[in-house]
Scaffold this motif. Structure first.
Motif, PDB file in Angstrom:
ATOM      1  N   GLN A   1       5.119 -14.944  -5.040  1.00 10.86           N
ATOM      2  CA  GLN A   1       5.396 -16.305  -5.510  1.00 10.86           C
ATOM      3  C   GLN A   1       6.900 -16.473  -5.599  1.00 10.86           C
ATOM      4  N   TYR A   2       7.475 -17.191  -4.644  1.00  8.68           N
ATOM      5  CA  TYR A   2       8.904 -17.476  -4.668  1.00  8.68           C
ATOM      6  C   TYR A   2       9.172 -18.601  -5.662  1.00  8.68           C
ATOM      7  N   PRO A   3      10.370 -18.663  -6.204  1.00  4.47           N
ATOM      8  CA  PRO A   3      10.680 -19.697  -7.206  1.00  4.47           C
ATOM      9  C   PRO A   3      10.324 -21.095  -6.714  1.00  4.47           C
ATOM     10  N   GLY A   4       9.521 -21.806  -7.503  1.00  2.86           N
ATOM     11  CA  GLY A   4       9.167 -23.179  -7.170  1.00  2.86           C
ATOM     12  C   GLY A   4       8.138 -23.336  -6.082  1.00  2.86           C
ATOM     13  N   GLU A   5       7.559 -22.243  -5.640  1.00  7.77           N
ATOM     14  CA  GLU A   5       6.569 -22.313  -4.557  1.00  7.77           C
ATOM     15  C   GLU A   5       5.218 -21.772  -4.992  1.00  7.77           C
ATOM     16  N   GLY A   6       4.210 -21.993  -4.167  1.00 11.83           N
ATOM     17  CA  GLY A   6       2.874 -21.498  -4.452  1.00 11.83           C
ATOM     18  C   GLY A   6       2.693 -20.046  -4.045  1.00 11.83           C
ATOM     19  N   LEU A   7       1.562 -19.484  -4.405  1.00 12.96           N
ATOM     20  CA  LEU A   7       1.234 -18.108  -4.047  1.00 12.96           C
ATOM     21  C   LEU A   7       1.032 -17.977  -2.543  1.00 12.96           C
ATOM     22  N   GLN A   8       1.604 -16.910  -1.980  1.00 11.39           N
ATOM     23  CA  GLN A   8       1.421 -16.634  -0.556  1.00 11.39           C
ATOM     24  C   GLN A   8       0.929 -15.209  -0.395  1.00 11.39           C
ATOM     25  N   LEU A   9      -0.005 -15.017   0.507  1.00 12.90           N
ATOM     26  CA  LEU A   9      -0.457 -13.667   0.791  1.00 12.90           C
ATOM     27  C   LEU A   9       0.650 -12.903   1.514  1.00 12.90           C
ATOM     28  N   LEU A  10       1.005 -11.733   0.992  1.00 11.80           N
ATOM     29  CA  LEU A  10       2.028 -10.907   1.610  1.00 11.80           C
ATOM     30  C   LEU A  10       1.391  -9.871   2.545  1.00 11.80           C
ATOM     31  N   LEU A  11       0.388  -9.167   2.036  1.00  9.73           N
ATOM     32  CA  LEU A  11      -0.314  -8.181   2.850  1.00  9.73           C
ATOM     33  C   LEU A  11      -1.645  -7.833   2.211  1.00  9.73           C
ATOM     34  N   LYS A  12      -2.514  -7.186   2.990  1.00  5.46           N
ATOM     35  CA  LYS A  12      -3.821  -6.834   2.462  1.00  5.46           C
ATOM     36  C   LYS A  12      -4.334  -5.564   3.137  1.00  5.46           C
ATOM     37  N   ALA A  13      -5.321  -4.939   2.481  1.00  4.79           N
ATOM     38  CA  ALA A  13      -6.021  -3.792   3.052  1.00  4.79           C
ATOM     39  C   ALA A  13      -7.469  -3.880   2.605  1.00  4.79           C
ATOM     40  N   THR A  14      -8.371  -3.637   3.512  1.00  3.19           N
ATOM     41  CA  THR A  14      -9.788  -3.873   3.203  1.00  3.19           C
ATOM     42  C   THR A  14     -10.609  -2.602   3.028  1.00  3.19           C
ATOM     43  N   LYS A  15     -10.046  -1.449   3.376  1.00  2.21           N
ATOM     44  CA  LYS A  15     -10.800  -0.222   3.144  1.00  2.21           C
ATOM     45  C   LYS A  15      -9.844   0.933   2.890  1.00  2.21           C
ATOM     46  N   ALA A  16     -10.408   2.010   2.387  1.00  2.96           N
ATOM     47  CA  ALA A  16      -9.614   3.183   2.002  1.00  2.96           C
ATOM     48  C   ALA A  16      -8.769   3.684   3.165  1.00  2.96           C
ATOM     49  N   ASP A  17      -7.523   4.038   2.848  1.00  2.00           N
ATOM     50  CA  ASP A  17      -6.527   4.579   3.772  1.00  2.00           C
ATOM     51  C   ASP A  17      -5.924   3.532   4.703  1.00  2.00           C
ATOM     52  N   ASP A  18      -6.388   2.294   4.625  1.00  3.61           N
ATOM     53  CA  ASP A  18      -5.746   1.215   5.385  1.00  3.61           C
ATOM     54  C   ASP A  18      -4.334   1.001   4.855  1.00  3.61           C
ATOM     55  N   LYS A  19      -3.414   0.671   5.745  1.00  6.31           N
ATOM     56  CA  LYS A  19      -2.071   0.293   5.333  1.00  6.31           C
ATOM     57  C   LYS A  19      -1.862  -1.162   5.718  1.00  6.31           C
ATOM     58  N   GLY A  20      -1.517  -1.992   4.728  1.00  5.97           N
ATOM     59  CA  GLY A  20      -1.136  -3.360   5.006  1.00  5.97           C
ATOM     60  C   GLY A  20       0.377  -3.437   5.122  1.00  5.97           C
ATOM     61  N   SER A  21       0.878  -4.293   6.017  1.00  2.00           N
ATOM     62  CA  SER A  21       2.320  -4.413   6.166  1.00  2.00           C
ATOM     63  C   SER A  21       2.679  -5.819   6.614  1.00  2.00           C
ATOM     64  N   ASN A  22       3.860  -6.260   6.171  1.00  6.78           N
ATOM     65  CA  ASN A  22       4.338  -7.590   6.536  1.00  6.78           C
ATOM     66  C   ASN A  22       5.777  -7.725   6.038  1.00  6.78           C
ATOM     67  N   LYS A  23       6.639  -8.274   6.846  1.00  5.74           N
ATOM     68  CA  LYS A  23       8.031  -8.561   6.464  1.00  5.74           C
ATOM     69  C   LYS A  23       8.752  -7.335   5.916  1.00  5.74           C
ATOM     70  N   GLY A  24       8.418  -6.156   6.387  1.00  7.11           N
ATOM     71  CA  GLY A  24       9.067  -4.942   5.930  1.00  7.11           C
ATOM     72  C   GLY A  24       8.417  -4.321   4.701  1.00  7.11           C
ATOM     73  N   PHE A  25       7.481  -5.036   4.085  1.00  6.58           N
ATOM     74  CA  PHE A  25       6.740  -4.505   2.942  1.00  6.58           C
ATOM     75  C   PHE A  25       5.507  -3.758   3.461  1.00  6.58           C
ATOM     76  N   GLU A  26       5.093  -2.740   2.730  1.00  6.21           N
ATOM     77  CA  GLU A  26       3.854  -2.067   3.061  1.00  6.21           C
ATOM     78  C   GLU A  26       3.189  -1.492   1.820  1.00  6.21           C
ATOM     79  N   ALA A  27       1.871  -1.321   1.927  1.00  7.97           N
ATOM     80  CA  ALA A  27       1.104  -0.731   0.833  1.00  7.97           C
ATOM     81  C   ALA A  27      -0.112  -0.051   1.441  1.00  7.97           C
ATOM     82  N   THR A  28      -0.475   1.103   0.890  1.00  9.86           N
ATOM     83  CA  THR A  28      -1.612   1.874   1.401  1.00  9.86           C
ATOM     84  C   THR A  28      -2.716   1.921   0.361  1.00  9.86           C
ATOM     85  N   TYR A  29      -3.918   1.652   0.777  1.00  8.53           N
ATOM     86  CA  TYR A  29      -5.119   1.643  -0.075  1.00  8.53           C
ATOM     87  C   TYR A  29      -5.511   3.101  -0.330  1.00  8.53           C
ATOM     88  N   ARG A  30      -5.308   3.567  -1.561  1.00 11.57           N
ATOM     89  CA  ARG A  30      -5.625   4.945  -1.929  1.00 11.57           C
ATOM     90  C   ARG A  30      -6.812   4.942  -2.879  1.00 11.57           C
TER      91      ARG A  30
END
Lengths: 113, 114
Positions: B38-67
């Motif tokens: 959520q950027y200042p003054g803006e609505g919620l935006q999806l950054l990244l997602k993962a739907t199952k174990a060990d999946d890695k979501g990534s976007n705009k240089g951000f990443e996260a791994t489903y552990r």
């Protein structure tokens, strides 16, 4: 792509008054969700619709709250006899299908004085 | 019931620093995991997602791994920019038995300074 729109963007009302908010989802999105976000907290689920059917309501949604989606397109959220504790940002989101991403609108900020 | 816990903010970093925002969850079944921004003054935006174990979501240089073993989904970025200043929300949803509604954490404010 017009996105999810919500009106009004801001609403100031006196305690005890009724208010109604409108959400227009992305065209052809079957799922529509309402959330509430208070300052410093994450959004909390209120209710959702599949087309015109309201499938679930959170216990946060007291009897003073009612939501409709009469033709499966836009939705309204009404709060009767507003209380100061109702002051929050009310967010609407839609998705094409439950399996897909939810797109959020900009929200309606309610202030109850 | 389902819940998400994320580190409290604000997190203040210098530009080009490494970012980690911790997120852990409690849920039955196999939830999908998300990071919203959520950027200042803006609505919620999806950054990244993962739907199952060990999946890695990534976007705009951000990443996260489903552990699944640690029930975690930590957000990382190697080099933050001033434009990344925003509030970041970790969230989960369950399609089966959950209606796919989102359960959010409390949010972590990130401030990036020059």
């Amino acid at each position: 792509d017009t996105g999810v729109s919500q009106n009004p963007r801001h609403k100031i009302t006196k305690r005890g008054q009724n208010v109604t908010f409108r959400c227009d989802p992305i065209s052809e999105h079957n799922r529509l969700y309402w959330y509430r976000q208070t300052l410093g907290q994450g959004p909390e689920f209120l209710t959702y619709f599949q087309n015109e059917a309201q499938l679930e309501k959170s216990r946060l949604l007291s009897d003073r709250f009612s939501a409709e989606r009469p033709k499966g397109s836009f939705s309204t959220l009404e709060i009767q006899r507003t209380e100061q504790g109702d002051s929050a940002m009310y967010l609407c989101a839609s998705s094409l299908d439950p399996r897909y991403e939810q797109y959020f609108g900009p929200g309606t900020r309610l202030t109850v004085t | 019931g389902d819940s998400v816990t994320q580190m409290e903010g604000p997190v203040t970093l210098s530009e080009e620093a490494f970012l980690t925002i911790n997120c852990t969850y409690t849920a039955t079944g196999y939830p999908s995991l998300f990071w919203y921004v959520q950027y200042p003054g803006e609505g919620l935006q999806l950054l990244l997602k993962a739907t199952k174990a060990d999946d890695k979501g990534s976007n705009k240089g951000f990443e996260a791994t489903y552990r699944k073993e640690t029930t975690s989904f930590h957000l990382e970025k190697g080099s933050v920019q001033v434009s990344d200043s925003a509030v970041y929300f970790c969230a989960l949803s369950r399609l089966t038995g959950g209606g796919n509604k989102l359960t959010f954490g409390t949010g972590t404010q990130l401030k990036v300074e020059l």
